[in-house]
Write a protein that holds these residues in place. Sequence first.
Motif, short mmCIF file in Angstrom:
data_model
loop_
_atom_site.label_atom_id
_atom_site.label_comp_id
_atom_site.label_asym_id
_atom_site.label_seq_id
_atom_site.Cartn_x
_atom_site.Cartn_y
_atom_site.Cartn_z
N GLU A 176 -6.69 -6.39 6.01
CA GLU A 176 -7.23 -6.30 4.67
C GLU A 176 -6.20 -5.60 3.79
N ALA A 177 -5.66 -6.33 2.85
CA ALA A 177 -4.54 -5.80 2.08
C ALA A 177 -4.91 -4.60 1.22
N VAL A 178 -6.19 -4.48 0.79
CA VAL A 178 -6.55 -3.29 0.00
C VAL A 178 -6.59 -2.04 0.88
N VAL A 179 -6.68 -2.22 2.20
CA VAL A 179 -6.64 -1.09 3.12
C VAL A 179 -5.20 -0.85 3.57
N ASN A 180 -4.52 -1.92 4.02
CA ASN A 180 -3.12 -1.78 4.40
C ASN A 180 -2.43 -3.14 4.38
N GLN A 181 -1.44 -3.28 3.51
CA GLN A 181 -0.68 -4.53 3.44
C GLN A 181 0.59 -4.46 4.27
N GLU A 182 1.08 -3.27 4.54
CA GLU A 182 2.35 -3.11 5.26
C GLU A 182 2.31 -3.83 6.61
N ILE A 183 1.19 -3.74 7.32
CA ILE A 183 1.09 -4.35 8.64
C ILE A 183 1.18 -5.88 8.54
N ILE A 184 0.67 -6.45 7.44
CA ILE A 184 0.76 -7.91 7.25
C ILE A 184 2.23 -8.29 7.06
N GLY A 185 2.97 -7.48 6.27
CA GLY A 185 4.40 -7.72 6.07
C GLY A 185 5.18 -7.59 7.37
N GLN A 186 4.83 -6.59 8.19
CA GLN A 186 5.51 -6.40 9.48
C GLN A 186 5.32 -7.62 10.38
N LEU A 187 4.09 -8.12 10.43
CA LEU A 187 3.79 -9.26 11.30
C LEU A 187 4.47 -10.53 10.77
N ASP A 188 4.48 -10.69 9.47
CA ASP A 188 5.15 -11.83 8.83
C ASP A 188 6.64 -11.83 9.18
#
Length: 537
Positions: free
Chosen positions: A179-191
């Motif tokens: 959930e990007a409003v909680v944490n977007q950094e992890i989405i970027g890391q996985l991407d």
Amino acid sequence: SFCSFSCRTNDQLVAFLSRYRDMNFLKSHGRDNARFIRKQGLDRLFLECDTHMWRLGDRKIPEGIAVDGGSDWFLLNRKFVEYVSFSNDDLVTKMKRFYSYTLLPAESFFHTVLENSPYCDSMVDNNLRITNWNRKLGCKCQYKHIVDWCGCSPNDFKPADFHRFQQTARPTFFARKFEAVVNQEIIGQLDYYLYGNYPSGTPGLRSYWENVYDEPDGVQTLSDVALTMYHAFSRLGLRRAETSFHAAGDNSCRYYPMGHPISVHLYFLADRFQGFLLRHHATNLAVSKLETLETWVMPKKVFKIASPPSNFGRLQFSEIGTEWDAKERIFRNFGGLLGPTDEPVGMQKWGKGPNVTVTVIWVDPVNVIAATYDILIESSAEFTHYKPPLNLPLRPGVWTIKILHHWVQVAETKFLVTPLTFSNWQPIKQEEAMKYHSGPPKNAYMEQSFQGLNPVLNIPISAAHMDQAKRNAGLVGARLEAWVDSLVGSVWSAVDICSTGPTACPVMQGCAQTAWSSLSPDPKSELGPVKPDGRLR
């Protein structure tokens, strides 16, 4: 905004499913079956009505059926899907009827049908995904307002969880929740892990925009509090344009607000809430033409450690809001937009340390002490939250929360209860304004009066302030707007304003040229056309 995300590439998934195309991948609960039936409420009858799931009574589990269940995330092959969709045999027909009155049918229907069908040998007890369970936080009955039952919900992934995507103990291709409003950094890391880094200088990588209102939604989807605040934010932006861009004798950067907001976005940068972005119409006073602008408003810092600081070091932060999410430990009402009939929650964040007791004091805008209570902070506590049972309406204005240890102030924070300029989406009338803006009946937020604490805590009550509050309660029209604007301006600031199209203001930036606007470039979120090989990237 909650999403399941791929933790392997599409090519890897296609290769795996091609190899096991005859299998069905479902995760079973893996515990005592009778306990599972009880915990899932399968032995209870449920019916959804008026957006609420009602528990109607007990029922018997069908005889001769092995009931199973688990995750409602699964991968099913075509043969089994066609069987479930089109078969008229007894098993499918009876199970469809039984699960029509079930709380969470997808968490059991497919498991049960598969295990009792001719396709039972095709089941693999793995749904190919990682789920971020933290039952200590996720099982807090947080959905009682929509369902007559208690369940559990997974937590959102954060950067500290990244190692879990690299595990190889079992095949996994998806993960949840993100959930990007909680944490977007992890989405970027996985991407980055899956597809490599973006080119150097790519804009918007650490930014996130989430739309919370768009004109086609209709203004009726907004609360009177939100509509009041959004209008005030727009006016704050126009004043910013006038003071920053205006030259003497030149009206080219002066505006008059027009109509309701067009759109509203939440804006985050580096996983920190940066405020609201409001697109709105305004008439340019130099040329009398309508322009469309976007204003960025940011909350001012209102949490302050006492000066000089006490030797009490455990308190890290305190905030007041509504829609407290005990699972993710954030307020879902971003920006804390509160009105006179809201029921605010006080939250404190703690560092590790010895057990202590602190006193929390709520002071209204005219220094009436509305509530005081003690909280025992255990050595391992990270967060505490409490909603004092205050009589409504709350007096509009800036409230103060004081946190004391041994009756010495450790810190304070503030929050705004906005007066309403709208009631049922229409400009508020004086009778309603008096009703909502005069504070609670008999000036009492609780049965108990805390007036004796005012001199002890050096919080004086002034007759002049009380008289001014009474006068303010009767304000309507432009004078009410001016009061709202002065209050909003004390806790929010207009950071910038831009134009979405042609403008007569020569120094105003175009929104697409900024780094912050909802119209600024965001390559990571652009899907674009599908490539010849079927890929988006």
